[in-house]
Design an enzyme around this catalytic site. Structure first.
Site, short mmCIF file in Angstrom:
data_model
loop_
_atom_site.label_atom_id
_atom_site.label_comp_id
_atom_site.label_asym_id
_atom_site.label_seq_id
_atom_site.Cartn_x
_atom_site.Cartn_y
_atom_site.Cartn_z
N GLU A 41 32.40 34.51 37.47
CA GLU A 41 32.47 33.46 38.76
C GLU A 41 30.81 33.49 39.31
OE1 GLU A 41 35.59 33.70 41.33
OE2 GLU A 41 34.64 31.98 42.59
N ARG A 284 40.47 47.70 34.33
CA ARG A 284 39.26 47.69 34.91
C ARG A 284 38.54 49.04 35.11
NH1 ARG A 284 39.05 43.01 38.35
NH2 ARG A 284 37.34 43.63 39.55
N LYS A 294 32.60 42.31 45.23
CA LYS A 294 31.62 41.71 45.58
C LYS A 294 31.43 41.36 47.12
CE LYS A 294 31.72 38.69 41.25
NZ LYS A 294 32.20 37.79 40.79
P1 ATP Z 1 34.76 41.31 41.73
O1 ATP Z 1 36.48 41.38 42.11
O2 ATP Z 1 34.36 42.65 41.71
O3 ATP Z 1 34.33 40.35 42.33
P2 ATP Z 1 35.83 39.54 39.52
O4 ATP Z 1 36.90 39.93 38.70
O5 ATP Z 1 36.05 38.62 40.81
O6 ATP Z 1 35.10 40.93 40.30
P3 ATP Z 1 34.37 37.84 37.81
O7 ATP Z 1 33.09 37.33 38.10
O8 ATP Z 1 35.60 37.05 37.96
O9 ATP Z 1 34.30 39.06 38.76
O10 ATP Z 1 34.50 38.61 36.47
C1 ATP Z 1 34.08 38.23 35.17
C2 ATP Z 1 34.71 39.12 34.31
O11 ATP Z 1 34.43 40.69 34.26
C3 ATP Z 1 36.30 39.23 33.92
O12 ATP Z 1 36.71 38.71 33.01
C4 ATP Z 1 36.81 40.29 34.98
O13 ATP Z 1 37.85 40.61 34.23
C5 ATP Z 1 35.40 41.05 34.36
N1 ATP Z 1 35.35 42.26 35.30
C6 ATP Z 1 35.48 42.11 36.60
N2 ATP Z 1 35.44 43.35 37.30
C7 ATP Z 1 35.49 44.33 36.34
C8 ATP Z 1 35.74 45.56 36.30
N3 ATP Z 1 35.66 46.54 37.02
N4 ATP Z 1 36.06 46.43 34.90
C9 ATP Z 1 36.18 45.76 33.83
N5 ATP Z 1 35.87 44.30 33.92
C10 ATP Z 1 35.65 43.58 35.12
MG MG Z 2 36.74 36.43 39.99
#
Ligand code: ATP
Ligand code: MG
Length: 580
Positions: A41, A284, A294
């Site tokens: 995102e 994760r 974030k």
């Molecule tokens: P955050 O909660 O840190 O903002 P998010 O999951 O909202 O992270 P996205 O931009 O939606 O962030 O994530 C893009 C991709 O990266 C998704 O497929 C998500 O599952 C993966 N991802 C995000 N954080 C992690 C992590 N800590 N370990 C592995 N994969 C991750």
């Molecule tokens: Mg997200």
């Protein structure tokens, strides 16, 4: 590591459960190709956790001869920050990957809209007038089934009419939703008639004011995968409970057999590849000593506690890149961590250790003095100058050699001299001797002090029989120290970075404290040191081991050969382990 081969270069076939599933799918003919996507995102910068997802999504595709799309998941209308979109692309490329196609979830808004109409026509979706609060009341709990919405049995005609009017912008935000008609008694809360579309009169960064309604995550994500022909949709464990809904959307819409739905795409010249995507979840990546959400990173930036998203102390990819983390070091970390379904908090030493091993294998060696003390070799001429040849890497001859100037006056590290040596001290003392790396053995005859009694100069004699290549060169002395020639060394700004927090669990909420209460006041110290000329000439982002000092990188933005700036990437050893 005692092994002299580069750990980063060893790439045994990976055997984790995801790759095993992919192998089985290809063998059984369930899938005929491997197509993946990385779907961030664009609401912030990518962090170390994302590196795992990137390495997996792009890595699996590459290993099986397929491809991976970069899809910006912009289903939430928001003020676009082109800054985020650019940084995301920069980060993926930096990690060594390239996408098959760059997509936006918003590219598919027309397809999603038609898919929603199809669900309505099939009797699989209905327009619901319950307020958000009422929806919550009707949903039930984990132990009690929910109740059907009173609007659930609207006719197809009425639903179509209302949905089209939602789309035409006739109703205010929140007045209605389009919901899937699944099962209000399901043990899986996600299947209790989840919302598919909501009304939101907000301008979208890519579609402007075209849409007053926006698709919900599960609907948009599953169908975006289907539209792109993704075969394996890899995501983190929190989506495990969403998988039945993911499959429901894919199956009910059945894009592969509905060419009329993908017409808006093919009209735009976008290819359509039919595949039934399969969602697979993995754990994760989480490390102690870091915060990775974030929202929290944004707070650190906005409150000025760090110098922006690319501050070398930040766990963002832009931050650690500036710190001197290498793509190969990160990929090595991801390989070592492996892929599993077990969420855990990993020790930061795994991250730092992978970088250390990668730099140990690949980074050239240089000499730099970060806390200088003058040493004068009194038995050399005032104008004595020579060039000594050093290998750039002790274990890798292919890295070549360089010349280091040597002269009568040197800088050595202040801590390598003690007037009153503690027991076991192996370096220089008055009347003692030490080896100057690659230049011979010196004895300290006397010290010069300033008016405060601080030692400011060591007056030493270079043993003329101990020069490299001579018979006395192998004479046993306890210590070897590094040095630079005072006349030739280049003054450098050296930024000594350390952990951003003082505790391993900055996210603990003990006593009402939060991560901002645990900031390490010593996480950045800036000193002026001296580097040998061949270090000053570094290109931005070039990494070195400064012998005996640590691993450093020439700052990506500020370093110039005439005014070098180096960031400490990681120490030579784990200096925190002993702090308990
Ligand atoms: P955050 O909660 O840190 O903002 P998010 O999951 O909202 O992270 P996205 O931009 O939606 O962030 O994530 C893009 C991709 O990266 C998704 O497929 C998500 O599952 C993966 N991802 C995000 N954080 C992690 C992590 N800590 N370990 C592995 N994969 C991750
Ligand atoms: Mg997200």
């Amino acid at each position: 590591m005692s092994d002299t081969s580069s750990p980063a270069d060893a790439t045994p076939e990976k055997k984790d459960f995801i790759r095993q599933i992919v192998r089985d799918d290809l063998a059984s003919g369930r899938q005929s190709a491997v197509r993946t996507r990385f779907p961030p995102e664009p609401n912030g910068y990518l962090h170390i956790g994302h590196a795992k997802a990137i390495c997996l999504d792009f890595g699996v595709a590459a290993e099986f001869g397929g491809w991976c799309n970069l899809r910006l998941d912009d289903t939430n209308p928001a003020k676009e920050d082109p800054e985020y979109v650019e940084a995301i692309q920069d980060d993926v490329r930096w990690l060594g990957f390239d996408w098959h196609s760059l997509r936006h979830a918003s590219d598919y808004f027309d397809v999603l809209y038609l898919a929603a109409e199809k669900l309505i026509q099939q009797g699989d979706a209905f327009v619901c007038d319950l307020s958000a609060e009422e929806v919550r009341e009707y949903r039930g709990t984990l132990t009690e089934p929910g109740r059907n919405s009173p609007y659930r049995d609207r006719s197809v005609e009425e639903n179509l009419d209302l949905f089209r009017r939602m789309r035409a912008g006739e109703f205010p935000d929140g007045a209605r939703t389009l919901r899937a008609k699944i099962d209000m008694a399901s043990g899986n809360m996600n299947l209790r008639d989840p919302a598919l579309y909501r009304i939101k009169h907000v301008e979208h960064q890519n579609t402007g004011n075209t849409w007053p309604i926006y698709p919900m995550y599960d609907f948009a994500h599953s169908l975006s995968d289907a539209v792109e022909g993704i075969t394996h949709s890899l995501c983190t464990l929190e989506f495990e409970d969403h998988r039945p809904l993911y499959d429901w959307c894919v199956d009910k819409v059945d894009l592969a057999h509905s060419p009329e739905l993908v017409k808006p795409l093919t009209d735009k010249g976008l290819p359509f590849e039919a595949a039934k995507p399969r969602q697979i979840e993995f754990s994760r990546l989480n490390f102690n000593w870091l915060v990775m959400s974030k929202r929290k990173l944004l707070q650190l930036v906005e409150s000025g506690r760090v110098d922006g998203w690319d501050d070398p102390r930040m766990p963002t990819l832009q931050g650690i890149r500036r710190r001197g983390y290498t793509p190969s070091g990160l990929r090595l970390m991801v390989d070592r961590v492996g892929i599993s379904k077990q969420n855990s908090l990993l020790d930061i030493s795994i991250l730092e250790g992978a970088l250390r091993d990668d730099l140990d294998a690949h980074a050239q060696r240089r000499m730099a003095v970060i806390d200088p003390l003058k040493m004068v070799l009194t038995n050399l001429d005032g104008n004595h100058e020579e060039s000594l040849t050093f290998s750039n890497h002790p274990k890798d001859a292919s890295q070549g050699e360089r010349s280091i100037p040597f002269s009568r006056e040197l800088w050595i590290e202040r801590e390598d001299f003690e007037e009153v040596p503690p027991p076991g001290f192996k370096r220089l003392t008055v009347g003692g001797d030490v080896r100057l790396r690659g230049a011979g053995i010196v004895r300290c005859d006397e010290v010069v002090k300033d008016t405060d009694g601080k030692v400011v100069e060591l007056r030493c004699t270079l043993d003329p029989t101990s020069r490299p290549g001579m018979e006395g060169a192998n004479r046993k002395v306890k210590g070897t120290i590094h040095w630079v020639s005072a006349k030739h060394a280049v003054p450098a700004e050296i930024r000594l970075y350390d952990r951003l927090f003082t505790v391993a669990d900055p996210d603990n909420d003990e006593g009402g404290k939060s991560y901002v209460d645990y900031l390490n006041p010593d996480s950045r110290k800036v000193v002026t040191g001296y580097v040998e000329p061949a270090a000053a000439e570094a290109a931005p982002e070039q990494s070195f081991q400064f012998e005996r000092v640590g691993y450093f990188v020439a700052d990506r933005y500020d370093h110039k050969p005439a005014a070098p700036v180096f960031n400490r990437s990681v120490t030579l050893r784990d200096t925190w382990a002993s702090k308990g």
